[in-house]
Every structure is written in structure tokens, then in C-alpha cells.
Design an enzyme around this catalytic site. Structure first.
Site, PDB file in Angstrom:
ATOM      1  N   MET A  19      13.804 -10.274   3.123  1.00 18.04           N
ATOM      2  CA  MET A  19      12.663  -9.586   2.516  1.00 18.04           C
ATOM      3  C   MET A  19      13.129  -8.426   1.639  1.00 18.04           C
ATOM      4  SD  MET A  19       9.891 -11.177   3.257  1.00 18.04           S
ATOM      5  CE  MET A  19       8.500 -10.085   3.022  1.00 18.04           C
ATOM      6  N   SER A 132       3.124  -8.716   2.798  1.00 16.85           N
ATOM      7  CA  SER A 132       2.880 -10.123   3.138  1.00 16.85           C
ATOM      8  C   SER A 132       3.229 -11.049   1.985  1.00 16.85           C
ATOM      9  CB  SER A 132       1.415 -10.337   3.519  1.00 16.85           C
ATOM     10  OG  SER A 132       1.210 -11.709   3.820  1.00 16.85           O
ATOM     11  N   LYS A 187      -2.107  -4.990   8.323  1.00 19.15           N
ATOM     12  CA  LYS A 187      -1.130  -6.098   8.285  1.00 19.15           C
ATOM     13  C   LYS A 187      -1.088  -6.823   9.635  1.00 19.15           C
ATOM     14  CE  LYS A 187       2.088  -8.819   6.683  1.00 19.15           C
ATOM     15  NZ  LYS A 187       2.817  -9.442   7.714  1.00 19.15           N
ATOM     16  N   HIS A 190      -4.062  -8.958   9.677  1.00 17.87           N
ATOM     17  CA  HIS A 190      -3.776 -10.082   8.767  1.00 17.87           C
ATOM     18  C   HIS A 190      -3.030 -11.175   9.544  1.00 17.87           C
ATOM     19  CE1 HIS A 190      -0.899 -12.268   6.217  1.00 17.87           C
ATOM     20  NE2 HIS A 190      -1.764 -12.156   5.224  1.00 17.87           N
ATOM     21  N   ASN A 191      -1.997 -10.757  10.278  1.00 18.69           N
ATOM     22  CA  ASN A 191      -1.192 -11.743  10.999  1.00 18.69           C
ATOM     23  C   ASN A 191      -1.974 -12.374  12.147  1.00 18.69           C
ATOM     24  OD1 ASN A 191       0.749 -10.834   9.236  1.00 18.69           O
ATOM     25  ND2 ASN A 191       2.372 -10.837  10.749  1.00 18.69           N
ATOM     26  N   GLU A 194      -3.954 -14.905  10.617  1.00 16.76           N
ATOM     27  CA  GLU A 194      -3.004 -15.986  10.250  1.00 16.76           C
ATOM     28  C   GLU A 194      -2.753 -16.900  11.458  1.00 16.76           C
ATOM     29  OE1 GLU A 194       0.689 -14.597   8.168  1.00 16.76           O
ATOM     30  OE2 GLU A 194       1.717 -15.555   9.847  1.00 16.76           O
TER      31      GLU A 194
HETATM   32  C1  6PG Z   1       3.397 -12.614   6.061  1.00 16.32           C
HETATM   33  C2  6PG Z   1       3.602 -13.259   7.395  1.00 16.32           C
HETATM   34  C3  6PG Z   1       4.878 -12.820   8.006  1.00 16.32           C
HETATM   35  C4  6PG Z   1       5.276 -13.699   9.186  1.00 16.32           C
HETATM   36  C5  6PG Z   1       5.051 -13.011  10.479  1.00 16.32           C
HETATM   37  C6  6PG Z   1       4.486 -13.833  11.592  1.00 16.32           C
HETATM   38  O1  6PG Z   1       2.358 -11.999   5.935  1.00 16.32           O
HETATM   39  O2  6PG Z   1       4.251 -12.746   5.183  1.00 16.32           O
HETATM   40  O3  6PG Z   1       2.548 -12.930   8.266  1.00 16.32           O
HETATM   41  O4  6PG Z   1       4.749 -11.469   8.285  1.00 16.32           O
HETATM   42  O5  6PG Z   1       4.792 -14.962   9.097  1.00 16.32           O
HETATM   43  O6  6PG Z   1       6.308 -12.507  10.774  1.00 16.32           O
HETATM   44  O7  6PG Z   1       5.478 -14.464  12.248  1.00 16.32           O
HETATM   45  P1  6PG Z   1       5.399 -15.127  13.663  1.00 16.32           P
HETATM   46  O8  6PG Z   1       4.529 -16.345  13.519  1.00 16.32           O
HETATM   47  O9  6PG Z   1       6.825 -15.479  13.914  1.00 16.32           O
HETATM   48  O10 6PG Z   1       4.868 -14.138  14.661  1.00 16.32           O
END
Ligand code: 6PG
Length: 466
Positions: A19, A132, A187, A190-191, A194
């Protein structure tokens, strides 16, 4: 303009892993001169080959600080956790009032708040910066979510706006979303979203592959078609790629992947926060638990009761089920941000969050435009389902979710994201839930008292049954 108000001309960058290196290249492409340090020699030489010759290389935090003109801005791209504390501790003696540290890792917002409190009064500021978009986003345009003071942000914003992804209207997906740890909290949420959307996608794949008996390439076609409609999103786009990918022998690669999902912590933190702030973000938490179920592979194999069979479900219903679960995950996440903001006083504008997520990040989707509108429609801090357009979208897709959940449940498919999304909507749209009964039980065994609907006050009753 005094030196403490001027945008930073040079940026320090510590940490050139995947990153960090890609952000460094992005910054360099956009004309920001860099002073860098990477502890790992292999990573340093990889970055050295790619970064411009004008990059200044240093041997440690103190040397890096000394090589930067004051006031300094230093971006940390080191692994979240103790490494961030260690780097800040070694930088601190070399810094001066007016300097700004940006932590671009996936930090726990509670750690960011603690670090900001420890620096308070020193004149050195810490901005928590959610980044992200993975490797590609970092290189060509991430979404950036900052938390910190207006003053510090104003000075780093030009360099960060330049490298951020651009939304379809051309605006940078980069903003100060509030004070304190707001950026890292957003963030984290966000995750969490996700995790929930990915889990709903996995359940959708499972129902298509095993319940409907579709081939991986047919499933890829379905995801690709859905990606041209209201489900248009990065995650649906890559779902088509993932399911279609074949191994060297031509077999679907997914069939050779161990069915245990890893996790680094952000989904868990979002779930802890939902519990702490009392927000019903059940679909986010269920997605974390689903990864925990996946991790218990030996137990699952020992307890396996045969495979669930076929289901009767139309693809249109399944599409609506995925839309409803995705919508639930986002709304729960936005509600969680509002609840945290009400408690912490960060001043987060949910419209700004939706706008930052429109491009660059993993959650980028056409739905974000509708969520930005909904954040404007819902009264300040209120649950997002209060936005009329969003509620009507949810009502449109809910019958599909009911069909998918029923079909999955009857055939024996675990579908925790879809099932929790349905329970969440049904709970949140019912004026009276059976918590009266819970109160009766609590008062019966523990004299916990209850309130009455017909008069004010706190009551204890004799619940002996007569
Ligand atoms: C992003 C992602 C990134 C990553 C996380 C989640 O926004 O670019 O969310 O931060 O995918 O690290 O990872 P895990 O699924 O391993 O918890």
C-alpha cells in the site's frame, strides 16, 4: 499565509509495503516530493526501483523528520497496531508543534483516539486516514477518509485530493469526515459493510451453484448482467471474474480453494462498535460470524449432515434478495456511523461519507448516489430507513428476500447475511415487538422493573400467573 497554514510542499512517508509503495508512486505522479523510510531492505529496494530519483531516502524516523522542512507532514503506512505506536514514539522527539502525522493504516479508531489524546497539547497532530481500494486503488486513485482538525486537514488536503479517485461528477473521493478518530471509524464501518455485502454475495453464489445447479460460467453471466442494473458495483463486477476463473486444468479455481475465510479485524471492530453503541448492525456482525463458522472446518466436516439439495427460486427474486441484503448492510453501517458520531461528537456528515465512497473504494457502487440522497432526506442522525426513497426501494425488493430466505431455510442452506437482513427489516418496521415479553420475564426473575404503556413510571409486578 503563515507557515502553519500553508499546504505541505513535501511529504514524509514511512512504510513502503504494497500500500505504501503504491501510494508513494501515486503521490510522485502527482508532483508531491517525498522523503521516505522503509525498515525492510527488500521492500525498500523494490520501491527504490520504481520511485523517482528525486525521492529522498532516509535511515529511520528521526532522520526522516530531520530531512523534512518544518512544519512537517508524515504519512505512516505501517501495519496497524503496536508498529504505529513504535513509529510515533520514535518520531515524536524529532517533531515540532505544527507537524502533522497521518496514519494511513486500517487502525482501530479507539487506538487512534488514544494516540490523538496522547499527542494533545504537544502541537503535533495525528490525522487518522482511512485508505480504501487495495493495491490498485492506492496506485491509481484510492478513497480517502480523514479524521482530525480542519486546520491540519487544510494543509494536507491538496496533496491527497490530487491522488484520490474521482467520482463520476469529477469530485475527489477524499474528505475530512469529522474530528478525532472519525476517519478510521468510517473506514472500519466501510469494512464491516464490505464483510456483509461479500457474505450476501457468497450466499447468492451458493444458492445459484448448489440450489439452482448453475455452472460457474452461467453464474458469471448472471453477476455480469446484474452489474448493469441497480446492483452495479465493484464487488458484483469482481464476483463475475472470481466465479469464472479456471485453474490450469480447466476446472473452476474456486473448487480448489479451502473454504475458510481469513480476517484482519476491521469487521470485528465494526461489530464491537455496533454492540457498544447499541446499533442493530446484525448483518455486519453475522458476516463476521459466518467467517468464524468457515474457520471451524474440522468441526463442520465431522458434523456434516449431507449437502442441501435443490431449491425453487427465480433469479429475479435472488437479485432482489441480494439488493435487499446489500441495502440492509449499507443502512446498518450508516446508522452505526450516526450512533458513534452522536456519542463522540465528531461532526460526521453521512452525505459526505456516501460521496467519498462513490469511487476508489471496495464499496463503490451506483447505490452510493441513492444513499447520499437518503442521507440528505433522513432527519439529522436518524436511521436511514426514514428516507422515503430508500424505504420504498427496500419495500420493492423485500418480497424477493422473503422468497430467497424461505427457499434457503427449507432446503437447509445457511444464509446468515440474507436471514439477518430480513429479520432486521421486519424488526425495524414493526411498531410493537415482543420486548414486552422480555420485560415481563426480566421483572419476574430479577425485579428489573418495566414501564407501562398506559401511565408513566417504573413498575414491578407479581407475575405469578393469576
Ligand atoms: C479496502 C479493504 C481493505 C481490506 C481489509 C479487509 O478498503 O481496501 O477493505 O482494507 O480488504 O484489510 O481485510 P480482511 O477481509 O482480511 O479483514
Amino acid at each position: 499565509m503563515s507557515s502553519s497554514e500553508r499546504p505541505f510542499g513535501v511529504l514524509g512517508l514511512i512504510g513502503l509495503g504494497t500500500m505504501g509503495r503504491n501510494l508513494a508512486l501515486n503521490l510522485a505522479d502527482h508532483g508531491t516530493p517525498l522523503v521516505v523510510w522503509e525498515r525492510d531492505t527488500a521492500l525498500a529496494s523494490l520501491a527504490r526501483e520504481a520511485l523517482p530519483e528525486t525521492t529522498i531516502w532516509t535511515d529511520g524516523p528521526a532522520e526522516l523528520a530531520a530531512a523534512l522542512p518544518a512544519p512537517r507532514a508524515i504519512l505512516l503506512m505501517v501495519t496497524a497496531g503496536p508498529a504505529v505506536d513504535a513509529v510515533i514514539a520514535s518520531l515524536h522527539p524529532a517533531l515540532e508543534p505544527g507537524d502533522v502525522i497521518l496514519d494511513g493504516g486500517n487502525a482501530d479508531a479507539r487506538d487512534t483516539a488514544r494516540r490523538q489524546a496522547a499527542l494533545a497539547g504537544s502541537g503535533i497532530e495525528l490525522i487518522g486516514l482511512g485508505v480504501s481500494g487495495g493495491e490498485e486503488g492506492a496506485r491509481f486513485g484510492p478513497a480517502l477518509m480523514a479524521g482530525g482538525s480542519h486546520e491540519a486537514w487544510a494543509r494536507v488536503a491538496p496533496a491527497l485530493n490530487a491522488i484520490a479517485a474521482r467520482a463520476p461528477d469529477g469530485s475527489p473521493c477524499c474528505d475530512r469526515l469529522g474530528s478525532g478518530a472519525a476517519g478510521h471509524f468510517v473506514k472500519t464501518v466501510h469494512n464491516g459493510i464490505e464483510y456483509a455485502v461479500m457474505q450476501a454475495l457468497a450466499e447468492t453464489y451458493d444458492l445459484m451453484r448448489h440450489g439452482l445447479g448453475l455452472s460457474p460460467s452461467a453464474i458469471g453471466d448472471v453477476f455480469e448482467r446484474w452489474n448493469t442494473g441497480p446492483l452495479q458495483s465493484y464487488l458484483v463486477e469482481i464476483a463475475a471474474d472470481v466465479v469464472r476463473t479456471r485453474d490450469a486444468d480447466g476446472a473452476p479455481l474456486l473448487d480448489k480453494v479451502v473454504d475458510q475465510a481469513g480476517q484482519k479485524g476491521t469487521g470485528r471492530w465494526a461489530s464491537f462498535a455496533a454492540l457498544d453503541y447499541g446499533t442493530p448492525a446484525a448483518t455486519i456482525a453475522e458476516a463476521v460470524f459466518a467467517r468464524a463458522v468457515s474457520a471451524h472446518a474440522e468441526d463442520r466436516r465431522a458434523l456434516a449432515a449431507g449437502s442441501p439439495g435443490s431449491i425453487s427460486l427465480g433469479l429475479d427474486d435472488l437479485e432482489r434478495a441480494l439488493r435487499a441484503s446489500t441495502l440492509a448492510a449499507f443502512v446498518q453501517g450508516f446508522d452505526l456511523i450516526a450512533a458513534a458520531d452522536a456519542a463522540e461528537g465528531w461532526g460526521v456528515d453521512r452525505t459526505a461519507v456516501a460521496r467519498v465512497w462513490r469511487a476508489g473504494c471496495i464499496l463503490r457502487a451506483s447505490l452510493l448516489d441513492r444513499l447520499a440522497d437518503a442521507a440528505g432526506q433522513a432527519p439529522d442522525g436518524a436511521m436511514l430507513l426514514h428516507a422515503p426513497d430508500l424505504m420504498s426501494e427496500m419495500q420493492d425488493v423485500l418480497p424477493g428476500l422473503r422468497h430467497a430466505v424461505s427457499a434457503a431455510a427449507l432446503a437447509g442452506y445457511a444464509a446468515p447475511a440474507m436471514m439477518s437482513a430480513l429479520s432486521w427489516v421486519d424488526g425495524m418496521t414493526r411498531a410493537r415487538v415482543p420486548a414486552d415479553f422480555l420485560q415481563g420475564l426480566r421483572d419476574r426473575f430479577g425485579a428489573h422493573r418495566f414501564e407501562r404503556t398506559d401511565r408513566p413510571g417504573s413498575f414491578h409486578a407479581d407475575w405469578s400467573g393469576s
